[in-house]
Structure formats: C-alpha cells, structure tokens
Design a protein around this motif. Structure first.
Motif, mmCIF file in Angstrom:
data_model
loop_
_atom_site.group_PDB
_atom_site.id
_atom_site.type_symbol
_atom_site.label_atom_id
_atom_site.label_comp_id
_atom_site.label_asym_id
_atom_site.label_seq_id
_atom_site.Cartn_x
_atom_site.Cartn_y
_atom_site.Cartn_z
ATOM 1 N N TRP A 1 -7.470 16.767 -0.752
ATOM 2 C CA TRP A 1 -9.190 16.140 0.127
ATOM 3 C C TRP A 1 -9.503 17.996 0.899
ATOM 4 C CZ3 TRP A 1 -12.555 13.441 -2.305
ATOM 5 C CH2 TRP A 1 -12.369 12.093 -3.075
ATOM 6 N N TRP B 1 -11.891 2.022 5.500
ATOM 7 C CA TRP B 1 -10.944 3.538 4.306
ATOM 8 C C TRP B 1 -11.555 4.307 6.079
ATOM 9 C CZ3 TRP B 1 -11.773 5.199 -1.144
ATOM 10 C CH2 TRP B 1 -10.840 4.005 -1.592
ATOM 11 N N THR C 1 -11.360 8.829 6.776
ATOM 12 C CA THR C 1 -10.760 10.213 6.101
ATOM 13 C C THR C 1 -10.739 11.373 7.448
ATOM 14 O OG1 THR C 1 -13.253 10.843 6.000
ATOM 15 C CG2 THR C 1 -12.789 9.365 4.576
ATOM 16 N N ASP D 1 -5.945 17.672 3.257
ATOM 17 C CA ASP D 1 -7.325 16.197 4.513
ATOM 18 C C ASP D 1 -6.678 15.402 3.221
ATOM 19 O OD1 ASP D 1 -8.512 17.104 6.899
ATOM 20 O OD2 ASP D 1 -9.811 18.297 4.781
ATOM 21 N N VAL E 1 -7.742 10.579 2.759
ATOM 22 C CA VAL E 1 -8.385 9.221 2.700
ATOM 23 C C VAL E 1 -6.927 8.264 3.470
ATOM 24 C CG1 VAL E 1 -9.537 7.482 2.033
ATOM 25 C CG2 VAL E 1 -9.678 9.476 1.204
#
Length: 409
Positions: free
Chosen positions: A97, A384, A386, A401, A403
């Motif tokens: 990400w 979750w 991030t 990135d 999660v």
C-alpha cells in the motif's frame, strides 16, 4: 524489531469506520524530526518535547492529565486496565500500500480503503484479497496532508449502496456521496463544500455515529482564528444527515457540532455512545477529548488543559513527540489511538466520562501508524491498523505500507 533510519526532512463503533495525515521537518539544532501537524505558521516554534521512550513493547511514556482547576468539581476516579484485554502481536493482512488513509467496513466484513495520493479506492477482505474498485474524481493533493482522505459506508448500504468520501478539491475540502454497487464506484455528488483547505491541517475523518448521522472532522487550515468562528466550517466537528444537511438537534442550527479544534483526525464512540476525538496540537500537547454538542475545545486560546473561561479541557494529553494522533477506535473498554510521529499505538481505558492511564505498544516497531478500526461482528475482539510510512514524513517508498490485524487478548 524494526530499525528506524533517520527521517527524511521532506515531511469504531456501531457503524462503519474511516483515517489521517502528518508531516515532518528537522527541528533546528536537535537532529530530531518535528511533525508539521504541530506547526501553525511562522509565529510558532515547534518543540520536540521529551525524548520518546525506547521500549519496543509497551510503556506509559510522558502522558499527563490536564491539571485540576481550583474551585471546579474534582475529577472522577480514572479507570484502570488491569482486568481488560490488551493488544497482541500484529499480523499482516495485506502489504503493497501507499498511504492508506481511510477505512470503513462493508456488511460482509470486508473493508473499503482509500489511498491519499493515488485517489484510488480498494476492497480488502479479511483473508487479504485486495481489489481496486475505482478512483474518486476531482481530488487534488496539497503537497502536504491533503488528498483522498476518509471514507464511510452508509449504515443502509444494502438498500442504498451509498458510500461517503471526504477529500481535497481545487476549491477546498469537501464531503461527497458515491454509489458502490459491489463492483465499482459511480455517481459522484457533492454534499458539503466550502471547507477551507491548506497544505496542512485539513482534518479529514468521516464516520457514521450510533444516531445514524454522519460526523466529520475539519482542521483550521493553518488559520487558527477559524476554529473559534462558529460561522466557519473549519476547526470543527460537523454533524449532518445522509444528504449533507444539518442534523436535528445541532447546537447552532448549522452543521457545526463542536468547535475550537486545531487538527482533529480521529473520532469514535464508546459502548455507551459517547463521542471521543483525537486531536493534533501545536508545539506542546496532543489531546484526547470527550466531545459534547456546542462545547468549545479551546484552540487557539488553549493547547491542552487551561483555565480559560468557557473552554473544555481534554481528558488526556501527550507531549507532541509521543503522539501526533491520527485515528482513534473503541474496543473492549478502551480507546486505541494510532500515533504518527510517536510511532506507537496507545491504549487508553475509559469508563463513563473518565479516561485512565494510557499505555503504549509497538513503539518504533512499524513506523507511522495512521488508521485503527475495530473489526465488526458479534464477539469480535480485533483491530485493523494501517501504516503510512510512504508519506512525506516517513522513510518508506511507494508500496511500503501495510494493513495489520491485532487480536485483543
């Protein structure tokens, strides 16, 4: 353990969820990084605050509660975390990400996620399957924190298929509604505009509350006086109907729900429906606030707790080096707060209107933590989380990135 190189000097709830941004520059003479979220303008000098702790599991850090003002009611006893669950080790759900900012849950348990600078929206399943469903039109960046920010799924999505997005446009920040039919995004419609933008301090979080109304956080757009101007949409928490109109019961017969905010980027509701907010301060303190309609939260007159008449003190405050809060989420008796500059996840036990002693997890392990949301479902005790290490302030490249899922134990 994740080893951190020197920073570059270019800087939850009964219904769906969403996330925030930050930027670093070198603090002169310190060799440390300072978060641009904490710089209001040329007249403000950023402080690095106390040196962040080196514990890589958990710690209390240098957190303070606002001082008690003589003559006011004594604060209620603070809750403790002794008997409640705590976060376990993060497990990677998905990688690759670039600045995932907003997150909101669909009824099937998958999530919608936005990427701030690519303007793309994806679905992500619990098993990690990622699929692009479209790009949001009319989005621009600001060279700092603006772009495609938060997303919120309609509580009636099975019937109306609406999703809501907050983003930066050429003429300012706006809140829009789109249709997601399960396959693709379409039907862009502006609901709220006229929210001033700037390179920094754009706020950007939207979420539906337990009352079915849409809430939005807006920054002061680096013009602090806007936060005290009740006719301005900046430096506020807004509350609106699904069509973008002022919600019934709003205190000023407008979209404005609370004011005196600098750069709020996190909102969540506890089990009793109380609204909590995380806010980026300037050079002294970041804040956790309990939000009530019509209340004034102080900026720019106050930063952290103060004795000014008519101002509402935060429930907890942090030196800016240890927080830079982006998103907040409620789960199993505690508020979880994702920290950008602080590079840690804070757990703050809450009971009634009291906030207990914060505890830090994962300090300097995973970099800049952007969004945290409670995973929905009966009996579910997971989050979750991030990262946004690929932003101007991080040390990661595009696609760096992740999660994570965190089980509470």
């Amino acid at each position: 353990m994740r080893t951190r190189p020197a920073h570059r000097t270019t800087w939850t709830v009964a219904v769906p969820a969403a996330l925030a941004a930050g930027l670093l520059l070198s603090a002169p003479g310190t060799g440390r990084a300072t978060d641009m979220n904490h710089v209001a303008g040329p007249s403000h000098t950023a402080s690095t605050g106390p040196t962040a702790g080196t514990d890589h599991t958990a710690g209390t850090g240098h957190i303070t509660a606002p001082s008690h003002t003589a003559g006011s009611p004594a604060p209620a006893p603070a809750p403790t975390s002794a008997s409640a669950s705590e976060p376990g080790s993060p497990k990677t759900v998905s990688s690759g990400w670039s600045i995932p900012w907003g997150l909101s849950w669909l009824p099937d348990g998958s999530a919608l996620l936005t990427e701030r600078d690519s303007f793309k929206v994806y679905t992500l399943t619990q098993s990690g399957t990622k699929r692009q469903i479209g790009e949001v039109p009319n989005v621009v960046t600001t060279g700092g924190e603006g772009g495609l920010l938060s997303i919120a799924v309609s509580p009636s999505w099975k019937n109306d298929h609406y999703v809501y997005v907050m983003h930066t446009a050429a003429d300012g920040n706006r809140i829009v509604r789109m249709t997601f039919d399960g396959s693709a995004l379409s039907d862009y419609k502006v609901l709220v505009d006229g929210i001033r933008k700037n390179t920094y301090h754009n706020g950007g979080r939207i979420k539906f509350g337990p009352d079915g109304y849409l809430y939005a956080t807006t920054g002061d757009a680096q013009s602090p006086d806007l936060a005290q101007d009740k006719t301005s949409l900046n430096g506020k928490i807004l509350r609106m109907t699904p069509d973008g109109m002022p919600a019934p019961g709003n205190p000023f017969d407008s979209l404005v729900y609370s004011y005196g905010h600098r750069n709020p980027q996190g909102i969540t509701w506890d089990a009793e429906g109380r609204l909590w907010e995380g806010e980026l301060g300037d050079s002294k303190y970041d804040e956790l606030n309990l939000i009530e309609p019509g209340k004034n939260y102080g900026w720019p007159i106050c930063e952290g707790g103060c004795s000014a008449t008519g101002m509402t003190d935060p429930k907890r405050q942090w030196p800016v080096a240890e927080a830079s809060p982006s998103a907040v989420a409620y789960a199993d008796g505690a508020i979880y707060m994702a920290a950008l500059r602080g590079e840690r996840l804070w757990r703050i036990p809450v009971a009634g209107t009291s906030a207990g002693t914060p505890k830090a997890y994962y300090t300097n392990h995973y970099g800049r933590l952007r969004t945290v949301e409670s995973v929905p479902g009966p009996g579910t005790k997971s989050l979750w989380l991030t990262t946004t290490n690929a932003d101007n302030n991080g040390d990661g490249e595009a696609g760096s990135d992740k999660v994570f899922q965190i089980d509470l134990r």
